[in-house]
Write a protein that holds these residues in place. Structure first.
Motif, PDB file in Angstrom:
ATOM      1  N   VAL A 128      -9.201   8.718 -12.654  1.00  0.00           N
ATOM      2  CA  VAL A 128      -8.519   8.471 -13.926  1.00  0.00           C
ATOM      3  C   VAL A 128      -7.025   8.553 -13.644  1.00  0.00           C
ATOM      4  N   ASP A 129      -6.337   7.420 -13.860  1.00  0.00           N
ATOM      5  CA  ASP A 129      -4.929   7.280 -13.488  1.00  0.00           C
ATOM      6  C   ASP A 129      -4.015   7.858 -14.569  1.00  0.00           C
ATOM      7  N   SER A 130      -2.859   8.324 -14.162  1.00  0.00           N
ATOM      8  CA  SER A 130      -1.834   8.801 -15.096  1.00  0.00           C
ATOM      9  C   SER A 130      -2.406   9.767 -16.120  1.00  0.00           C
TER      10      SER A 130
ATOM     11  N   ALA B 103      -1.278  14.368  -7.348  1.00  0.00           N
ATOM     12  CA  ALA B 103      -0.032  14.380  -8.125  1.00  0.00           C
ATOM     13  C   ALA B 103       0.756  13.134  -7.758  1.00  0.00           C
ATOM     14  N   LYS B 104       1.080  12.312  -8.759  1.00  0.00           N
ATOM     15  CA  LYS B 104       1.843  11.080  -8.520  1.00  0.00           C
ATOM     16  C   LYS B 104       3.335  11.313  -8.711  1.00  0.00           C
ATOM     17  N   GLY B 105       4.157  10.463  -8.125  1.00  0.00           N
ATOM     18  CA  GLY B 105       5.598  10.532  -8.364  1.00  0.00           C
ATOM     19  C   GLY B 105       6.275  11.726  -7.692  1.00  0.00           C
ATOM     20  N   VAL B 106       5.755  12.131  -6.524  1.00  0.00           N
ATOM     21  CA  VAL B 106       6.392  13.236  -5.786  1.00  0.00           C
ATOM     22  C   VAL B 106       7.588  12.655  -5.031  1.00  0.00           C
ATOM     23  N   GLU B 107       8.782  13.049  -5.452  1.00  0.00           N
ATOM     24  CA  GLU B 107       9.990  12.453  -4.860  1.00  0.00           C
ATOM     25  C   GLU B 107      10.762  13.457  -4.011  1.00  0.00           C
ATOM     26  N   ARG B 108      10.530  14.765  -4.245  1.00  0.00           N
ATOM     27  CA  ARG B 108      11.333  15.767  -3.522  1.00  0.00           C
ATOM     28  C   ARG B 108      10.431  16.801  -2.853  1.00  0.00           C
TER      29      ARG B 108
ATOM     30  N   GLY C  69       3.936   9.555  -3.617  1.00  0.00           N
ATOM     31  CA  GLY C  69       5.285   9.371  -4.165  1.00  0.00           C
ATOM     32  C   GLY C  69       6.262   8.999  -3.078  1.00  0.00           C
ATOM     33  N   TYR C  70       7.488   8.685  -3.493  1.00  0.00           N
ATOM     34  CA  TYR C  70       8.489   8.188  -2.550  1.00  0.00           C
ATOM     35  C   TYR C  70       8.779   9.171  -1.423  1.00  0.00           C
ATOM     36  N   LEU C  71       8.563  10.472  -1.662  1.00  0.00           N
ATOM     37  CA  LEU C  71       8.784  11.456  -0.588  1.00  0.00           C
ATOM     38  C   LEU C  71       7.917  11.130   0.631  1.00  0.00           C
TER      39      LEU C  71
ATOM     40  N   GLN D 244       7.525 -10.296  -8.267  1.00  0.00           N
ATOM     41  CA  GLN D 244       7.436  -9.653  -9.589  1.00  0.00           C
ATOM     42  C   GLN D 244       6.508  -8.453  -9.519  1.00  0.00           C
ATOM     43  N   ARG D 245       6.854  -7.413 -10.284  1.00  0.00           N
ATOM     44  CA  ARG D 245       6.027  -6.207 -10.287  1.00  0.00           C
ATOM     45  C   ARG D 245       4.935  -6.354 -11.340  1.00  0.00           C
ATOM     46  N   PRO D 246       3.826  -5.623 -11.160  1.00  0.00           N
ATOM     47  CA  PRO D 246       2.658  -5.806 -12.038  1.00  0.00           C
ATOM     48  C   PRO D 246       2.944  -5.595 -13.525  1.00  0.00           C
ATOM     49  N   ASP D 247       3.890  -4.727 -13.860  1.00  0.00           N
ATOM     50  CA  ASP D 247       4.147  -4.515 -15.287  1.00  0.00           C
ATOM     51  C   ASP D 247       4.598  -5.816 -15.954  1.00  0.00           C
TER      52      ASP D 247
ATOM     53  N   ALA E  33      -4.804   5.120   0.520  1.00  0.00           N
ATOM     54  CA  ALA E  33      -3.626   4.354   0.100  1.00  0.00           C
ATOM     55  C   ALA E  33      -4.004   3.583  -1.152  1.00  0.00           C
ATOM     56  N   GLU E  34      -3.009   3.426  -2.034  1.00  0.00           N
ATOM     57  CA  GLU E  34      -3.233   2.662  -3.266  1.00  0.00           C
ATOM     58  C   GLU E  34      -2.647   1.265  -3.103  1.00  0.00           C
ATOM     59  N   ALA E  35      -3.467   0.244  -3.390  1.00  0.00           N
ATOM     60  CA  ALA E  35      -2.996  -1.144  -3.326  1.00  0.00           C
ATOM     61  C   ALA E  35      -2.229  -1.471  -4.599  1.00  0.00           C
TER      62      ALA E  35
ATOM     63  N   CYS F 113      -0.085  -4.692  -6.334  1.00  0.00           N
ATOM     64  CA  CYS F 113       0.147  -6.113  -6.054  1.00  0.00           C
ATOM     65  C   CYS F 113       1.479  -6.617  -6.610  1.00  0.00           C
ATOM     66  N   ARG F 114       1.974  -7.659  -5.978  1.00  0.00           N
ATOM     67  CA  ARG F 114       3.196  -8.364  -6.373  1.00  0.00           C
ATOM     68  C   ARG F 114       2.872  -9.852  -6.417  1.00  0.00           C
ATOM     69  N   LEU F 115       3.457 -10.561  -7.372  1.00  0.00           N
ATOM     70  CA  LEU F 115       3.294 -12.013  -7.414  1.00  0.00           C
ATOM     71  C   LEU F 115       4.657 -12.670  -7.339  1.00  0.00           C
TER      72      LEU F 115
ATOM     73  N   TYR G 271       0.855  -1.198   0.000  1.00  0.00           N
ATOM     74  CA  TYR G 271       0.000   0.000   0.000  1.00  0.00           C
ATOM     75  C   TYR G 271       0.882   1.236   0.000  1.00  0.00           C
ATOM     76  N   GLN G 272       0.581   2.148  -0.920  1.00  0.00           N
ATOM     77  CA  GLN G 272       1.351   3.392  -0.947  1.00  0.00           C
ATOM     78  C   GLN G 272       0.457   4.543  -0.488  1.00  0.00           C
ATOM     79  N   PRO G 273       0.950   5.324   0.502  1.00  0.00           N
ATOM     80  CA  PRO G 273       0.114   6.408   1.018  1.00  0.00           C
ATOM     81  C   PRO G 273      -0.161   7.518   0.007  1.00  0.00           C
TER      82      PRO G 273
ATOM     83  N   ASP H  47      -0.070  12.179 -14.162  1.00  0.00           N
ATOM     84  CA  ASP H  47       1.007  11.278 -14.574  1.00  0.00           C
ATOM     85  C   ASP H  47       2.346  11.674 -13.946  1.00  0.00           C
ATOM     86  N   GLN H  48       3.026  10.678 -13.374  1.00  0.00           N
ATOM     87  CA  GLN H  48       4.293  11.001 -12.688  1.00  0.00           C
ATOM     88  C   GLN H  48       5.376  11.524 -13.632  1.00  0.00           C
ATOM     89  N   ARG H  49       5.243  11.232 -14.933  1.00  0.00           N
ATOM     90  CA  ARG H  49       6.239  11.752 -15.876  1.00  0.00           C
ATOM     91  C   ARG H  49       6.255  13.274 -15.891  1.00  0.00           C
TER      92      ARG H  49
HETATM   93  P1  C2E Z   1       0.468   2.987 -11.265  1.00  0.00           P
HETATM   94  O1  C2E Z   1      -0.961   2.869 -10.897  1.00  0.00           O
HETATM   95  O2  C2E Z   1       0.900   4.161 -12.059  1.00  0.00           O
HETATM   96  O3  C2E Z   1       1.247   2.866  -9.886  1.00  0.00           O
HETATM   97  C1  C2E Z   1       2.312   3.658  -9.519  1.00  0.00           C
HETATM   98  C2  C2E Z   1       3.640   2.948  -9.775  1.00  0.00           C
HETATM   99  O4  C2E Z   1       4.675   3.916  -9.590  1.00  0.00           O
HETATM  100  C3  C2E Z   1       3.915   1.844  -8.764  1.00  0.00           C
HETATM  101  O5  C2E Z   1       4.701   0.847  -9.425  1.00  0.00           O
HETATM  102  C4  C2E Z   1       4.724   2.554  -7.692  1.00  0.00           C
HETATM  103  O6  C2E Z   1       5.578   1.705  -6.959  1.00  0.00           O
HETATM  104  C5  C2E Z   1       5.521   3.552  -8.519  1.00  0.00           C
HETATM  105  N1  C2E Z   1       5.818   4.771  -7.766  1.00  0.00           N
HETATM  106  C6  C2E Z   1       5.118   5.311  -6.741  1.00  0.00           C
HETATM  107  N2  C2E Z   1       5.674   6.452  -6.300  1.00  0.00           N
HETATM  108  C7  C2E Z   1       6.760   6.674  -7.090  1.00  0.00           C
HETATM  109  C8  C2E Z   1       7.775   7.706  -7.118  1.00  0.00           C
HETATM  110  O7  C2E Z   1       7.762   8.671  -6.333  1.00  0.00           O
HETATM  111  N3  C2E Z   1       8.719   7.595  -8.089  1.00  0.00           N
HETATM  112  C9  C2E Z   1       8.756   6.543  -8.950  1.00  0.00           C
HETATM  113  N4  C2E Z   1       9.750   6.495  -9.843  1.00  0.00           N
HETATM  114  N5  C2E Z   1       7.830   5.544  -8.945  1.00  0.00           N
HETATM  115  C10 C2E Z   1       6.843   5.618  -8.021  1.00  0.00           C
HETATM  116  P2  C2E Z   1       4.251  -0.675  -9.396  1.00  0.00           P
HETATM  117  O8  C2E Z   1       3.834  -1.084  -8.019  1.00  0.00           O
HETATM  118  O9  C2E Z   1       5.323  -1.455 -10.086  1.00  0.00           O
HETATM  119  O10 C2E Z   1       2.931  -0.710 -10.277  1.00  0.00           O
HETATM  120  C11 C2E Z   1       2.979  -0.545 -11.682  1.00  0.00           C
HETATM  121  C12 C2E Z   1       1.593  -0.518 -12.279  1.00  0.00           C
HETATM  122  O11 C2E Z   1       0.934  -1.774 -12.181  1.00  0.00           O
HETATM  123  C13 C2E Z   1       0.655   0.441 -11.551  1.00  0.00           C
HETATM  124  O12 C2E Z   1       0.951   1.695 -12.048  1.00  0.00           O
HETATM  125  C14 C2E Z   1      -0.723  -0.097 -11.916  1.00  0.00           C
HETATM  126  O13 C2E Z   1      -1.185   0.473 -13.138  1.00  0.00           O
HETATM  127  C15 C2E Z   1      -0.467  -1.581 -12.139  1.00  0.00           C
HETATM  128  N6  C2E Z   1      -1.034  -2.357 -11.015  1.00  0.00           N
HETATM  129  C16 C2E Z   1      -0.585  -2.463  -9.741  1.00  0.00           C
HETATM  130  N7  C2E Z   1      -1.377  -3.267  -8.999  1.00  0.00           N
HETATM  131  C17 C2E Z   1      -2.382  -3.653  -9.842  1.00  0.00           C
HETATM  132  C18 C2E Z   1      -3.545  -4.493  -9.673  1.00  0.00           C
HETATM  133  O14 C2E Z   1      -3.841  -5.017  -8.599  1.00  0.00           O
HETATM  134  N8  C2E Z   1      -4.358  -4.625 -10.784  1.00  0.00           N
HETATM  135  C19 C2E Z   1      -4.087  -4.037 -11.975  1.00  0.00           C
HETATM  136  N9  C2E Z   1      -4.929  -4.218 -12.997  1.00  0.00           N
HETATM  137  N10 C2E Z   1      -3.005  -3.258 -12.161  1.00  0.00           N
HETATM  138  C20 C2E Z   1      -2.161  -3.072 -11.105  1.00  0.00           C
END
Ligand code: C2E
Ligand code: CA
Length: 251
Positions: free
Chosen positions: A137-139, A196-201, A218-220, A32-35, A19-21, A23-25, A5-7, A163-165
């Motif tokens: 609506v994500d990103s 705002a996603k991806g807030v690191e600083r 974000g990681y901050l 492994q990361r979801p991508d 918090a956003e859930a 998942c990892r497998l 969970y990320q706050p 979008d964090q980009r």
């Molecule tokens: P997302 O929804 O864009 O999730 C944010 C991703 O950015 C997460 O990667 C997170 O760890 C990472 N992140 C968060 N804060 C920061 C930051 O400050 N800097 C940087 N560089 N990265 C940050 P993660 O966990 O690898 O997730 C990747 C994508 O996988 C997610 O992107 C989401 O779209 C998808 N995902 C995750 N869990 C699920 C799920 O249960 N179901 C589905 N369908 N997709 C999922």
């Protein structure tokens, strides 16, 4: 399966509101990361089961966390989940099973959702919204054309996540700062929440706050962590605010 969970915090107070859930497998030595597996699951008809398992686990964690759980729980949905006509019934049953209010739950769908033209997908969203579940609506940020905006208005959406980009380097990159500013303004006009996603600083967080962005992730503020660590994070912030109020109390 592991759910982290990320706050998502209030940028002014830095309190955890949601918090956003994520998942990892795999196995403890090799998560492994979801991508790496979500696109495979989408192509091979496994996404329905994955989404159900994430929902079940996350609602279980929320119940166990009790008062230490943030007010909102965000889950990622694939657009292919929206063609499952029984999704609203499954979500409703899971919420009842865990005695959780639908208003706790947010579903994040990708920006491509603006191109949803399938009546069945729209109907699924409307049924979920009628239960009281909300959509983000994500990103968001790439598709800011007038057509995509009118598409957005058709959807029962309550929040945009930038979008964090665009966010990561916005304090040094004027074009990205302008893009972030347009999304904040659009959200204000449409009366939507905005994260705002991806807030690191810290500079980025302060700039976002000055620009009127209410929420950040974000990681901050915190990397994705397991449920007990999330609870500690929420409690620490609460303790901080308790001592803040104690310190400023006028007796
Ligand atoms: P997302 O929804 O864009 O999730 C944010 C991703 O950015 C997460 O990667 C997170 O760890 C990472 N992140 C968060 N804060 C920061 C930051 O400050 N800097 C940087 N560089 N990265 C940050 P993660 O966990 O690898 O997730 C990747 C994508 O996988 C997610 O992107 C989401 O779209 C998808 N995902 C995750 N869990 C699920 C799920 O249960 N179901 C589905 N369908 N997709 C999922
Ligand atoms: Ca997301």
């Amino acid at each position: 399966m592991l759910i982290l969970y990320q706050p998502i915090v209030d940028l002014r107070s830095r309190h955890v509101l949601k918090a956003e859930a994520l998942c990892r497998l795999g196995t403890p030595n090799n998560w492994q990361r979801p991508d790496d597996f979500v696109p495979y699951a989408e192509r091979n008809g496994l996404i329905r089961d994955l989404t159900d398992r994430v929902l079940e686990r996350a609602l279980t964690d929320w119940k166990l966390l009790g008062t230490s759980a943030p007010a909102g729980l965000s889950l990622n949905l694939s657009l292919s989940n929206l063609v499952e006509v029984d999704l609203p019934a499954r979500v409703s049953a899971a919420l009842k099973r865990h005695q959780t209010e639908p208003s706790v739950l947010w579903f994040e769908i990708s920006e491509n959702a603006q191109t949803i033209d399938d009546a069945a997908q729209l109907q699924t969203m409307e049924k979920l919204a009628a239960l009281g579940v909300r959509f983000s609506v994500d990103s968001f940020g790439l598709g800011l054309s007038p057509t995509s905006l009118s598409e957005l208005r058709r959807l029962p959406v309550s929040e945009l996540k930038i979008d964090q980009r665009f966010v990561r380097d916005m304090d040094t990159e004027p074009a990205h700062r302008a893009r972030v500013s347009s999304v904040i303004e659009l959200a204000r006009q449409m009366r939507l929440d905005v994260v705002a996603k991806g807030v690191e600083r810290d500079e980025t967080a302060r700039l976002l706050e000055r620009m009127g962005c209410p929420l950040g992730q974000g990681y901050l503020f915190g990397e994705p962590v397991d449920a007990p660590s999330l609870a500690r994070f929420v409690e620490d912030k609460l303790d901080e605010s308790r001592s803040f109020f104690q310190g400023t109390r006028i007796t």
